[in-house]
Design a protein around this motif. Structure first.
Motif, short mmCIF file in Angstrom:
data_model
loop_
_atom_site.label_atom_id
_atom_site.label_comp_id
_atom_site.label_asym_id
_atom_site.label_seq_id
_atom_site.Cartn_x
_atom_site.Cartn_y
_atom_site.Cartn_z
N THR A 117 0.84 -0.91 0.13
CA THR A 117 0.06 0.05 0.06
C THR A 117 1.09 1.23 0.07
OG1 THR A 117 0.03 0.14 2.39
CG2 THR A 117 -1.50 -1.26 1.52
N VAL A 118 0.26 2.25 -0.36
CA VAL A 118 0.80 3.59 -0.10
C VAL A 118 0.81 3.72 1.49
CG1 VAL A 118 0.96 6.19 -0.39
CG2 VAL A 118 0.24 4.58 -2.33
N PHE A 119 2.00 4.14 2.07
CA PHE A 119 2.29 4.09 3.44
C PHE A 119 2.55 5.32 4.02
CE2 PHE A 119 4.97 2.83 7.18
CZ PHE A 119 4.15 2.74 8.33
N GLY B 27 -9.23 3.66 0.60
CA GLY B 27 -9.59 2.37 1.39
C GLY B 27 -8.36 1.53 1.45
N PRO B 28 -8.49 0.62 2.58
CA PRO B 28 -7.05 -0.15 2.97
C PRO B 28 -6.65 -0.84 1.83
CG PRO B 28 -9.20 -1.28 3.58
CD PRO B 28 -9.56 0.19 2.76
N ALA B 29 -7.08 -0.97 0.93
CA ALA B 29 -6.22 -2.00 -0.16
C ALA B 29 -5.11 -0.94 -0.86
CB ALA B 29 -7.11 -2.36 -1.38
N LEU B 30 -5.22 0.37 -0.75
CA LEU B 30 -4.39 1.27 -1.63
C LEU B 30 -3.61 1.89 -0.59
CD1 LEU B 30 -6.59 2.56 -4.48
CD2 LEU B 30 -4.61 0.78 -4.64
N VAL B 31 -4.07 2.38 0.82
CA VAL B 31 -3.57 3.20 1.62
C VAL B 31 -3.51 2.98 2.87
CG1 VAL B 31 -3.19 5.73 2.38
CG2 VAL B 31 -3.75 5.30 -0.14
N SER B 32 -2.44 3.11 3.57
CA SER B 32 -2.44 2.62 5.17
C SER B 32 -2.02 3.87 5.97
CB SER B 32 -1.86 1.46 5.42
OG SER B 32 -0.59 1.32 5.08
N LEU B 33 -2.23 3.99 7.21
CA LEU B 33 -1.47 4.97 7.98
C LEU B 33 -1.13 4.51 9.35
CD1 LEU B 33 -1.45 8.06 8.57
CD2 LEU B 33 -3.76 7.91 9.41
N ILE B 34 -0.35 4.77 9.81
CA ILE B 34 0.11 4.98 11.40
C ILE B 34 0.40 6.22 11.82
CG2 ILE B 34 2.11 4.18 13.02
CD1 ILE B 34 2.26 1.81 11.67
N VAL B 35 -0.26 6.74 13.06
CA VAL B 35 0.09 7.97 13.51
C VAL B 35 0.82 7.74 14.70
CG1 VAL B 35 -1.32 9.71 15.28
CG2 VAL B 35 -2.19 9.11 12.73
N HIS B 36 1.81 8.56 14.82
CA HIS B 36 2.86 8.48 15.92
C HIS B 36 2.60 9.71 16.72
CE1 HIS B 36 5.41 5.65 13.72
NE2 HIS B 36 5.32 6.51 12.67
N PRO B 37 2.31 9.58 18.28
CA PRO B 37 2.00 10.90 18.97
C PRO B 37 3.32 11.36 19.24
CG PRO B 37 1.90 8.80 20.17
CD PRO B 37 1.93 8.40 18.76
N PHE B 38 3.48 12.85 18.97
CA PHE B 38 4.55 13.41 19.02
C PHE B 38 4.45 14.91 20.28
CE2 PHE B 38 8.28 16.49 17.98
CZ PHE B 38 9.31 15.52 18.09
N PRO B 39 4.51 14.40 21.70
CA PRO B 39 4.15 15.62 22.42
C PRO B 39 5.08 16.61 22.64
CG PRO B 39 4.88 13.81 23.61
CD PRO B 39 4.86 13.30 22.33
N LEU B 40 4.59 17.96 21.81
CA LEU B 40 5.64 19.04 21.85
C LEU B 40 5.78 19.72 23.41
CD1 LEU B 40 4.05 20.74 18.63
CD2 LEU B 40 6.33 19.42 18.80
N PRO B 41 7.20 20.07 23.65
CA PRO B 41 7.27 20.45 24.99
C PRO B 41 6.65 21.73 25.51
CG PRO B 41 9.27 20.52 23.53
CD PRO B 41 8.32 19.80 22.70
N TYR B 42 6.42 22.58 24.34
CA TYR B 42 5.61 23.90 24.67
C TYR B 42 4.34 23.77 24.47
CZ TYR B 42 6.18 23.51 19.57
OH TYR B 42 6.27 23.20 18.28
N HIS B 43 3.72 22.64 24.59
CA HIS B 43 2.14 22.26 24.82
C HIS B 43 2.03 21.80 26.28
CE1 HIS B 43 1.36 22.82 20.42
NE2 HIS B 43 1.37 23.90 20.91
N ASP B 44 1.55 22.14 27.11
CA ASP B 44 1.88 21.94 28.59
C ASP B 44 1.08 20.43 28.80
OD1 ASP B 44 2.92 24.07 29.45
OD2 ASP B 44 1.09 25.02 30.41
N ASN B 45 0.08 20.06 28.00
CA ASN B 45 -0.59 18.99 28.52
C ASN B 45 -0.47 17.71 27.22
OD1 ASN B 45 -1.73 19.72 30.72
ND2 ASN B 45 -3.09 21.04 29.58
N THR C 82 -0.68 5.49 -6.58
CA THR C 82 -1.73 4.48 -6.59
C THR C 82 -1.67 3.96 -8.00
OG1 THR C 82 -3.52 5.73 -6.86
CG2 THR C 82 -2.94 4.87 -4.68
N ASN C 83 -1.47 4.91 -8.86
CA ASN C 83 -1.27 4.32 -10.31
C ASN C 83 -0.36 3.57 -10.79
OD1 ASN C 83 -3.67 5.64 -11.05
ND2 ASN C 83 -2.63 7.56 -11.57
N LYS C 84 1.09 3.70 -9.90
CA LYS C 84 2.01 2.87 -10.17
C LYS C 84 1.83 1.52 -9.55
CE LYS C 84 5.59 6.46 -10.09
NZ LYS C 84 6.76 7.22 -9.39
N GLN C 85 1.17 1.49 -8.36
CA GLN C 85 0.52 0.01 -7.80
C GLN C 85 0.09 -0.54 -8.76
OE1 GLN C 85 -1.44 0.66 -4.25
NE2 GLN C 85 0.35 1.36 -2.89
#
Length: 229
Positions: free
Chosen positions: A47-49, A76-94, A218-221
């Motif tokens: 997939t496009v990751f 849709g999942p056959a062509l594109v998938s996603l992972i989200v990484h949490p990245f807590p910025l230090p200047y955002h208190d919470n 996706t066209n290349k896929q």
């Protein structure tokens, strides 16, 4: 007379000490890849990751999420998938507490992770620096636990609270931050497509922008399908 032993130049000695400290300070390799898989769609080289680095209390992260979701649902999942990484910025208190809440919920029920992220984005103002500046850390923590519980179901309240008492969830949140740093991430949102950085811009990528990025891939896929080894 005995020959004198060769001396190590001071600069070389300092370099050796610094490298030794860096190696010792490196985190152990985590047992699994960092991040949250979108809607249980297994990330695959066929997939496009997409990898997105988000801070739950970052307004720019919030603004970029709807068009990305729209694009994911379009392909849709056959062509594109996603992972989200949490990245807590230090200047955002919470940022760290809310990112940790995502890790806790992901361990309890992976299907609830993205609904909680959606809820943090929707009610983000409740966790801004100014809104919580006069609150103790314990009070903010109680607010985050209560918010997550009310969003996902009060039956999870005790489990979410226990998660914050488990040092492993804190370690996972730190690993997420360190992983982002290792990829050169310094703000949010940051996006990688098939491992390559999408150039950072002050403008949020809208739905059409994602289409322009993904359509050619996706066209290349379709013409040259990739086999997963």
């Amino acid at each position: 007379m005995p020959k004198s032993k060769p001396t190590v130049p001071l600069t070389t000695f300092i370099l050796i000490v610094i490298l030794t400290l860096l190696v010792r300070s490196q985190s152990a390799i985590p047992s699994r890849y960092d991040g949250f898989v979108y809607r249980k769609r297994a990330a695959s080289t066929s997939t496009v990751f997409i990898e997105a680095f988000y801070d739950p209390v970052c307004p720019d992260s919030r603004g970029s999420w709807p068009p990305l979701k729209q694009a994911l649902d379009h392909y849709g999942p056959a062509l594109v998938s996603l992972i989200v990484h949490p990245f807590p910025l230090p200047y955002h208190d919470n940022a760290f507490i809310t990112s940790r809440a995502l890790h806790i919920v992901n361990e309890l029920n992976a299907s609830a992770t993205y609904p909680l992220l959606d809820a943090f984005f929707k009610h983000q103002e409740r966790f801004y620096n100014a809104q919580t500046s006069n609150m103790s850390r314990e009070a903010v923590l109680d607010q985050v636990i209560g918010f997550a519980s009310s969003t996902l179901g009060n039956s999870l309240h005790s489990a979410i609270k226990s998660g914050f008492n488990d040092s492993k969830t804190g370690i996972k949140t730190r690993v997420s931050f360190k992983y982002g740093c290792s990829r050169g991430v310094y703000g949010t949102p940051f996006f990688f497509v098939n491992g390559f950085l999408i150039p950072v811009s002050d403008d949020t990528i809208d739905y059409n922008g994602w289409r322009k990025i993904i359509d050619p891939l996706t066209n290349k896929q379709r013409h040259y399908p990739v086999n997963v080894l």
